[in-house]
Enzyme design. Structure first.
Site, PDB file in Angstrom:
ATOM      1  N   LYS A  85       0.858  -1.195   0.000  1.00  0.00           N
ATOM      2  CA  LYS A  85       0.000   0.000   0.000  1.00  0.00           C
ATOM      3  C   LYS A  85       0.883   1.231   0.000  1.00  0.00           C
ATOM      4  CE  LYS A  85      -3.790   2.562   1.418  1.00  0.00           C
ATOM      5  NZ  LYS A  85      -4.331   2.627   2.782  1.00  0.00           N
ATOM      6  N   ASP A 125     -13.347   1.364   3.760  1.00  0.00           N
ATOM      7  CA  ASP A 125     -12.554   2.065   4.776  1.00  0.00           C
ATOM      8  C   ASP A 125     -13.119   1.809   6.180  1.00  0.00           C
ATOM      9  OD1 ASP A 125     -10.141   3.315   4.949  1.00  0.00           O
ATOM     10  OD2 ASP A 125     -10.769   5.182   4.002  1.00  0.00           O
TER      11      ASP A 125
HETATM   12 ZN   LIG Z   1      -8.048   3.409   4.264  1.00  0.00          ZN
END
Ligand SMILES: [Zn+2]
Length: 577
Positions: free
Chosen positions: A360, A494
């Site tokens: 990421k 999220d």
């Molecule tokens: Zn996130």
């Protein structure tokens, strides 16, 4: 939640095609049987909806409406595979504890007879050797712990093994062997975008048959309900409950792992059977799931988020302190704030070493980092290039937190697999994503959640509230733009910023932007599975795939009130909610 579950703990004591112990000869017409399948009935419902395993043992040819036509074609399941599984399951079924019939709350053993109705099991009351075994705890002999160990070991994957645990320990300590029948539901095919009446048969952790008129040992009645593949959430943070900095600073590091266990359980019960953790969870969390120490979905982990100094992952505050409220580094999670190609190279290698399944990176600022601007691009081209080279060397994909258009373009040009958030997309960015096949994971839930938290807790910086408010409209316009242009979209929430267990709200938000219910469901099934490189294993309900599915109230293909419609969740062939 719970669903109509009939006799799910039944354990057969006759020899059947799966090799269970033979106290009696098998009669010509068994009262029930593991492998027995009825021929598809004639007439409109007689059509096999999707390819199944035919009487010859070979998977039948796909029929109209079949999920296998285009992409994500499952591996053929032939009799050889079944024999292999049978042989292995026979070993396990020889374990004394595996013969125990289940008992209802009233203490009566039960089984599922023809037609799936529960019938009293008189054998269990006869006493004798079998009953003695039933009453003994297998762990006294050290047997169950060995079986559990094997079952836990087999769960440690998101890979393509067909053979999975056929004997499992349920939370009440019983071992079950069963061909689970999900009967009479409307089975959703994400590829065709349609649903039709069909049964689904599960053995162990895999789907072995889908069609009409099927049979099994235990049954769940899904009549009048929609059966969909287990949902896949491509962007969660199970180590976060919220982004209240003051609260996080008062939270011992170890407490966060117990909170993560709760968050994983909530996620699974909501119907999400696979997640990609986009920073926070480490290898220990994944291994705890795999070992069966905690309940939760299958997961891929990013561990940390690569970011430049002053970037989205840099927790420096105007006081000059760097407080590490969200992402404290510790042995399982290396520091990921990097500058220059050498630091980038080392950090990627450290993440790979720590067990990351995906890399990421933040190529723009973000909303919850107090000193970064979501519209500005971050990290230089050469830093992204070395990151990509190291990720490719480790055979890992890269997911890019990217909000402003320039940072999105830089990430797409570098070769990342997915853009997370994509708040301020423009035409050029969208064109590049289409041409490169770059995925968008919108996380529409996130800005709403931040604004809600800003209203209710004191630990959200003013700058964060302002950035979230500014992002709302642009975010929705960007997702509309991307969808219209044909950008591939996968669901991500999220969660951790939004609430764990409310993941399916994301599909409602997508739907409100004009994304059809079918496309929204695809984003959380076949599309997400493809993004996660797990399309051969999950995302559809067809033979050979993992038995991850959700039974929704009502047969309609709709995502309105989706969380409220979840009735039963099946993960790896086990009813978990
Ligand atoms: Zn996130």
């Amino acid at each position: 939640m719970g669903g109509d579950l009939a006799g799910r703990h039944h354990v057969c004591s006759r020899r059947c095609a799966h090799g269970f112990l033979p106290p009696f000869r098998r009669s010509a017409e068994p009262a029930y049987g593991h492998a027995r399948r009825r021929r598809p009935r004639a007439g409109p419902r007689g059509r096999q909806l999707v390819g199944g395993i035919g009487r010859s043992g070979r998977r039948t040819a796909p029929q109209p409406g079949c999920a296998h036509r285009a992409v994500g074609r499952p591996r053929t399941v032939d009799r050889g595979d079944l024999r292999h599984r049978t042989a292995r399951s026979r070993d396990r079924r020889a374990l004394p504890g595996s013969r125990r019939p289940s008992r209802r709350a009233d203490g009566a053993a039960h089984r599922v007879g023809r037609g799936g109705r529960t019938q009293p099991d008189h054998r269990a009351r006869r006493g004798g050797a079998g009953a003695d075994v039933d009453e003994r705890t297998v762990s006294d002999r050290g047997v169950r712990s060995a079986a559990d160990h094997r079952a836990g070991h087999r769960r440690n994957c998101i890979d393509n093994r067909l053979d999975q645990h056929v004997v499992r320990a349920t939370p009440d300590g019983q071992h079950v062997t069963a061909r689970l029948l999900v009967r009479g539901g409307h089975v959703f095919d994400p590829i065709g975008g349609t649903a039709g009446p069909a049964d689904v048969v599960v053995e162990g952790a895999r789907i072995v048959d889908v069609g009409v008129g099927l049979d099994g040992d235990t049954a769940i009645d899904a009549t009048g309900r929609l059966v969909v593949p287990g949902f896949i959430d491509c962007h969660v943070h199970v180590l976060l409950d919220d982004v209240d900095t003051l609260r996080l600073l008062q939270t011992p590091l170890s407490l966060r792992f117990f909170q993560a266990a709760r968050n994983l359980r909530l996620t699974l019960r909501a119907g999400v059977t696979t997640i990609r953790d986009a920073a926070g969870a480490d290898l220990g969390v994944k291994q705890a799931l795999a070992a069966g120490l905690i309940d939760g979905p299958d997961m891929q982990i990013a561990i940390g988020m690569l970011s430049q100094t002053g970037g989205h992952g840099d927790e420096w505050l105007p006081t000059g302190e760097c407080v590490h409220a969200l992402w404290p580094p510790y042995p399982g999670r290396p520091s990921t704030v990097v500058d220059g190609v050498d630091e980038m190279r080392r950090a990627v290698r450290e993440l790979v070493r720590a067990g990351a399944d995906v890399i990421k990176v933040a190529t723009t600022g973000g909303v919850i980092s107090p000193r970064s601007d979501p519209r500005r691009a971050q990290l230089a081209e050469e830093e992204l290039a070395v990151m990509m080279a190291e990720a490719r060397a480790a055979h890992l994909h890269v997911m890019a937190h990217a909000q402003g258009a320039q940072g999105v373009k830089n990430a797409v040009r570098a070769g990342v697999r997915s853009i997370e958030h994509g708040v301020y997309l423009d035409d050029e960015a969208v064109d590049m994503m289409v041409k490169n096949g770059t995925w968008l994971v919108p996380t529409l839930s996130a800005p709403h959640a931040i604004l809600r938290q800003a209203d209710t807790s004191g630990g959200i910086a003013d700058s964060t509230r302002e950035k979230a408010a500014a992002a709302l409209e642009a975010h929705e316009a960007s997702v509309r733009l991307a969808h219209a242009a044909g950008v591939r979209i996968a669901m991500g929430t999220d969660a951790g910023i939004s609430r764990h267990g409310e993941n399916l709200r994301e599909l409602e938000l997508m739907n409100r932007l004009g994304i059809s219910a079918v496309d929204a469901l695809r984003a959380a099934s076949t599309a997400a599975a493809e993004l996660l490189d797990a399309g051969a294993d999950i995302g559809e309900l067809c033979p050979g795939k993992r038995a991850d599915m959700v039974i929704l109230e009502g047969p309609e293909i709709s995502v309105e009130q989706l969380p409220e419609r979840v009735r039963t969740v099946i993960h790896r062939g086990t009813v978990v909610a």
